[in-house]
Design a protein around this motif. Structure first.
Motif, mmCIF file in Angstrom:
data_model
loop_
_atom_site.group_PDB
_atom_site.id
_atom_site.type_symbol
_atom_site.label_atom_id
_atom_site.label_comp_id
_atom_site.label_asym_id
_atom_site.label_seq_id
_atom_site.Cartn_x
_atom_site.Cartn_y
_atom_site.Cartn_z
ATOM 1 N N ALA A 224 0.885 -1.352 -0.108
ATOM 2 C CA ALA A 224 0.071 0.082 -0.095
ATOM 3 C C ALA A 224 0.887 1.365 -0.326
ATOM 4 C CB ALA A 224 -0.950 0.044 1.054
ATOM 5 N N PHE A 225 2.134 1.326 0.889
ATOM 6 C CA PHE A 225 2.959 2.333 0.825
ATOM 7 C C PHE A 225 3.252 2.594 -0.661
ATOM 8 C CE2 PHE A 225 7.374 3.912 1.600
ATOM 9 C CZ PHE A 225 6.884 5.384 1.799
ATOM 10 N N LEU A 226 3.979 1.515 -1.218
ATOM 11 C CA LEU A 226 4.653 1.566 -2.666
ATOM 12 C C LEU A 226 3.460 2.345 -3.445
ATOM 13 C CD1 LEU A 226 6.561 -1.901 -2.897
ATOM 14 C CD2 LEU A 226 7.352 0.299 -2.113
ATOM 15 N N ASP A 227 2.167 1.900 -3.512
ATOM 16 C CA ASP A 227 1.233 2.542 -4.487
ATOM 17 C C ASP A 227 1.174 3.946 -4.179
ATOM 18 O OD1 ASP A 227 0.602 0.000 -5.740
ATOM 19 O OD2 ASP A 227 -0.902 -0.519 -4.567
ATOM 20 N N TRP A 228 1.207 4.151 -3.011
ATOM 21 C CA TRP A 228 0.953 5.565 -2.524
ATOM 22 C C TRP A 228 2.102 6.452 -2.799
ATOM 23 C CZ3 TRP A 228 3.978 8.790 0.628
ATOM 24 C CH2 TRP A 228 3.452 9.734 1.207
ATOM 25 N N LEU A 229 3.483 5.992 -2.629
ATOM 26 C CA LEU A 229 4.521 6.487 -3.156
ATOM 27 C C LEU A 229 4.768 6.575 -4.534
ATOM 28 C CD1 LEU A 229 7.328 7.574 -2.034
ATOM 29 C CD2 LEU A 229 8.277 5.253 -2.094
ATOM 30 N N LYS A 230 4.474 5.740 -5.334
ATOM 31 C CA LYS A 230 4.395 5.831 -6.757
ATOM 32 C C LYS A 230 3.487 6.869 -7.266
ATOM 33 C CE LYS A 230 5.441 4.087 -11.134
ATOM 34 N NZ LYS A 230 6.912 4.298 -11.471
ATOM 35 N N ALA A 231 2.535 7.221 -6.768
ATOM 36 C CA ALA A 231 1.493 8.380 -7.044
ATOM 37 C C ALA A 231 2.128 9.522 -6.916
ATOM 38 C CB ALA A 231 0.205 8.079 -6.223
ATOM 39 N N ARG A 232 3.040 9.683 -5.708
ATOM 40 C CA ARG A 232 3.893 10.973 -5.415
ATOM 41 C C ARG A 232 4.581 11.482 -6.844
ATOM 42 N NH1 ARG A 232 0.611 12.516 -1.806
ATOM 43 N NH2 ARG A 232 2.219 14.066 -0.832
ATOM 44 N N GLU A 233 4.907 10.577 -7.745
ATOM 45 C CA GLU A 233 5.848 10.864 -8.616
ATOM 46 C C GLU A 233 5.282 12.193 -9.329
ATOM 47 O OE1 GLU A 233 6.837 7.567 -11.226
ATOM 48 O OE2 GLU A 233 8.356 6.785 -9.803
ATOM 49 N N ALA A 234 4.003 12.287 -9.515
ATOM 50 C CA ALA A 234 3.359 13.268 -10.353
ATOM 51 C C ALA A 234 3.650 14.793 -9.650
ATOM 52 C CB ALA A 234 1.796 12.967 -10.348
ATOM 53 N N GLN A 235 3.948 14.683 -8.377
ATOM 54 C CA GLN A 235 4.390 15.858 -7.681
ATOM 55 C C GLN A 235 5.792 16.295 -7.471
ATOM 56 O OE1 GLN A 235 2.047 16.281 -3.707
ATOM 57 N NE2 GLN A 235 0.902 14.491 -4.468
ATOM 58 N N GLY A 236 6.457 15.145 -8.220
ATOM 59 C CA GLY A 236 8.085 15.433 -8.140
ATOM 60 C C GLY A 236 8.872 14.555 -6.746
ATOM 61 N N THR A 237 7.970 13.974 -6.207
ATOM 62 C CA THR A 237 8.648 13.069 -5.381
ATOM 63 C C THR A 237 9.106 11.556 -6.079
ATOM 64 O OG1 THR A 237 7.589 13.906 -3.503
ATOM 65 C CG2 THR A 237 8.343 11.540 -2.976
ATOM 66 N N VAL A 238 10.549 11.351 -5.920
ATOM 67 C CA VAL A 238 10.783 10.035 -6.794
ATOM 68 C C VAL A 238 11.536 9.466 -5.868
ATOM 69 C CG1 VAL A 238 10.915 11.534 -8.889
ATOM 70 C CG2 VAL A 238 12.784 11.411 -7.467
ATOM 71 N N VAL A 239 11.559 8.091 -6.415
ATOM 72 C CA VAL A 239 12.227 7.089 -5.714
ATOM 73 C C VAL A 239 13.654 6.752 -6.300
ATOM 74 C CG1 VAL A 239 12.420 4.459 -4.680
ATOM 75 C CG2 VAL A 239 10.298 6.058 -4.708
ATOM 76 N N ARG A 240 14.782 6.566 -5.474
ATOM 77 C CA ARG A 240 16.045 6.485 -6.216
ATOM 78 C C ARG A 240 17.006 5.384 -4.907
ATOM 79 N NH1 ARG A 240 13.926 8.144 -9.926
ATOM 80 N NH2 ARG A 240 14.281 10.049 -11.410
ATOM 81 N N THR A 241 18.018 4.668 -5.604
ATOM 82 C CA THR A 241 18.783 3.917 -4.614
ATOM 83 C C THR A 241 19.586 5.027 -4.140
ATOM 84 O OG1 THR A 241 20.441 3.354 -6.137
ATOM 85 C CG2 THR A 241 18.627 2.057 -6.297
ATOM 86 N N VAL A 242 20.322 4.424 -3.098
ATOM 87 C CA VAL A 242 21.224 5.383 -2.257
ATOM 88 C C VAL A 242 22.397 5.653 -3.135
ATOM 89 C CG1 VAL A 242 22.809 5.306 -0.262
ATOM 90 C CG2 VAL A 242 20.654 4.423 0.216
ATOM 91 N N GLY A 243 22.715 4.830 -3.869
ATOM 92 C CA GLY A 243 23.890 5.010 -4.894
ATOM 93 C C GLY A 243 23.799 6.026 -5.889
ATOM 94 N N GLU A 244 22.437 5.943 -6.304
ATOM 95 C CA GLU A 244 22.004 6.889 -7.380
ATOM 96 C C GLU A 244 22.392 8.541 -6.581
ATOM 97 O OE1 GLU A 244 19.137 4.403 -10.420
ATOM 98 O OE2 GLU A 244 18.171 5.425 -8.542
ATOM 99 N N VAL A 245 21.406 8.454 -5.580
ATOM 100 C CA VAL A 245 21.506 9.662 -5.073
ATOM 101 C C VAL A 245 22.994 10.314 -4.636
ATOM 102 C CG1 VAL A 245 20.589 11.003 -2.787
ATOM 103 C CG2 VAL A 245 19.222 9.360 -4.020
ATOM 104 N N MET A 246 23.774 9.478 -4.099
ATOM 105 C CA MET A 246 25.080 10.113 -4.010
ATOM 106 C C MET A 246 25.815 9.983 -5.235
ATOM 107 S SD MET A 246 25.489 10.184 -0.743
ATOM 108 C CE MET A 246 27.185 10.480 -0.845
ATOM 109 N N GLY A 247 25.624 9.478 -6.076
ATOM 110 C CA GLY A 247 26.362 9.465 -7.529
ATOM 111 C C GLY A 247 25.906 10.876 -8.344
ATOM 112 N N GLY A 248 24.862 11.480 -7.689
ATOM 113 C CA GLY A 248 24.482 12.837 -8.262
ATOM 114 C C GLY A 248 23.136 12.756 -9.013
#
Length: 456
Positions: free
Chosen positions: A236-260
């Motif tokens: 349920a949280f994943l579904d809720w989180l996926k829907a946040r993409e429309a507002q600019g909240t995105v999901v990235r791995t730790v390595g991706e965030v640290m890599g820029g």
């Protein structure tokens, strides 16, 4: 409030630079990035693969390499490869979940650096993301982790904690301290869906930033006791989180965030194939069995699809041998031999041929006690020469021959001719045997020889 001000200042400074590149928001974006992290390589975590994959999400899985496949409580290497092949990040968590603040610097270094090396040896990219076991760290631990090649180390806590007026609502991008990433508390059996959602919305409404979420077991049966998080709540949280993409909240791995950031694919290169025997790392020694189940798993660092994986079991080159086969699933190796294998991707990249020798010996050795003769008599104090012959048709070779008087070990010889000088001290009847053990661990006890020791 100084931490919140620092976070907001960092977010504003980065809004036109790396944070924009990271999140790529739409108009009115929240400037919030979320990382889903999973600790300890718990077996239940493999269930997240279809949950994440079906929603186009990825996570960071921190692995204790010494526990992989150790029991059904932990994932196996092939399962971890499945996660990596789907784009999830494989991070480091020490070899044995060792708390770095409670051991010497030397031990801590081995635990971190060896864990990283073990993961690389399994065919994964070198981990750059680390999580402190029990979330405990100090200055020395941070230095050790960084010296082993990590670009980040996750703790737990410091974000959105009840009663902490000075705590930030999220980690900043880049983080205040990359070797001590701040997070909300780890999800557990008491964490509600509303609570875990609030960690994200709190960041969204307070300038954005980086929300690093921590999970252990994902199950509905307390598979990791208090640290279990219910499957229904997680999806349920994943579904809720996926829907946040429309507002600019995105999901990235730790390595991706640290890599820029933005998840730009790495440079094109060949796939990486790893091998497992019986669901775990292939042994360099002997298997005491008549068959070993071998599995191949392929990871392509640049995200290309794997075109084929080919192998041989007779030691010949799979790129040209007429005995080469296309890998379609695990296969049985029934005699000692060398498996050679390699993979190609759809872009035409081919990795170098790799090899793994698999050695089998399920045959017990032969052994016979040749001296002394049965029913011989000797005076007490006499030095009696014991000798035996031993052989091994299984292929691993004789490792040792142990001479025994009843259940008492008299001596051991590791090379032929196998012998031992027995100094007799106790009168009476003695039952002598020789026990041969081969390198695979198979054993056989000789027929007994009875001798009599008399007084002087």
């Amino acid at each position: 409030m100084r931490h919140r001000l620092a976070l907001l200042g960092a977010a504003l400074t980065l809004a036109a630079g790396s944070l924009v590149a990271l999140i790529q928001p739409a108009t009115g974006a929240t400037n919030t990035v979320v990382s889903l992290t999973f600790d300890d390589g718990q077996a239940s975590q493999i269930s997240t693969l279809p949950m994440l994959q079906s929603r186009g999400l990825r996570g960071t899985f921190y692995i204790n390499s010494g526990w992989v496949g150790d029991s059904d409580y932990y994932m196996t290497w092939p399962e971890i490869h499945q996660l990596a092949n789907a784009g999830n990040e494989i991070g480091s968590h020490t070899v044995h979940h060792t708390v770095l603040t409670r051991v010497s610097t030397t031990t801590a270094t081995h635990e971190v650096c060896d864990d990283r090396a073990n993961i690389v040896a399994q065919g994964f990219p070198a981990p750059v993301s680390f999580a402190y076991p029990e979330a405990e760290y100090n200055t020395t631990a941070k230095q050790v982790v960084q010296s082993c090649g990590m670009s980040s180390a996750r703790a737990v806590g410091g974000v959105s904690e009840a009663g902490c007026d000075d705590c930030p609502y999220a980690e900043s991008v880049p983080p205040v301290d990359a070797m001590a990433l701040q997070t909300p508390q780890s999800a557990d059996v008491n964490t509600t869906l509303a609570e875990i959602e609030s960690y994200v919305t709190a960041a969204e409404t307070h300038g954005g930033g980086w929300v690093v979420l921590t999970f252990h077991g994902i199950c509905s049966n307390r598979c990791t006791d208090e640290l279990s998080f219910d499957t229904a709540k997680f999806t349920a949280f994943l579904d809720w989180l996926k829907a946040r993409e429309a507002q600019g909240t995105v999901v990235r791995t730790v390595g991706e965030v640290m890599g820029g950031g933005s998840g730009t694919p790495p440079p094109a290169g060949p796939p990486i194939t790893s091998i497992a025997c019986g669901g775990t790392t292939c042994s360099t020694g002997w298997y005491r069995s008549t068959s070993v189940n071998v599995a191949l798993s392929t990871f392509d660092p640049d995200g290309s699809a794997v075109a084929s994986t080919r192998y041989t079991t007779d030691g010949s080159d799979p790129t040209s041998s007429p005995t080469a086969l296309d890998y379609t699933g695990p296969f049985a190796v029934t005699q000692t031999g060398t498996v050679q294998y390699y993979s190609t991707d759809v872009d035409g990249h081919a990795e170098s041929v790799k090899s793994q020798t698999v050695r089998l010996d399920a045959v017990a050795p032969t052994v016979a006690l040749t001296s002394p003769l049965a029913n011989s008599s000797y005076r007490r104090g006499t030095s009696i020469a014991l000798s035996a012959t031993a052989g091994d048709s299984g292929g691993s070779g004789i490792a040792r021959v142990v001479f025994r008087d009843g259940s008492t070990t008299l001596g051991t010889d590791t090379s032929a001719p196998y012998s031992w000088n027995w100094s007799t001290t106790r009168t009476g009847s003695h039952v002598l045997t020789a026990v041969a053990t081969d390198a695979a661990g198979n054993t056989l006890t000789s027929e007994p020889v009875t001798v009599n020791i008399t007084r002087r």
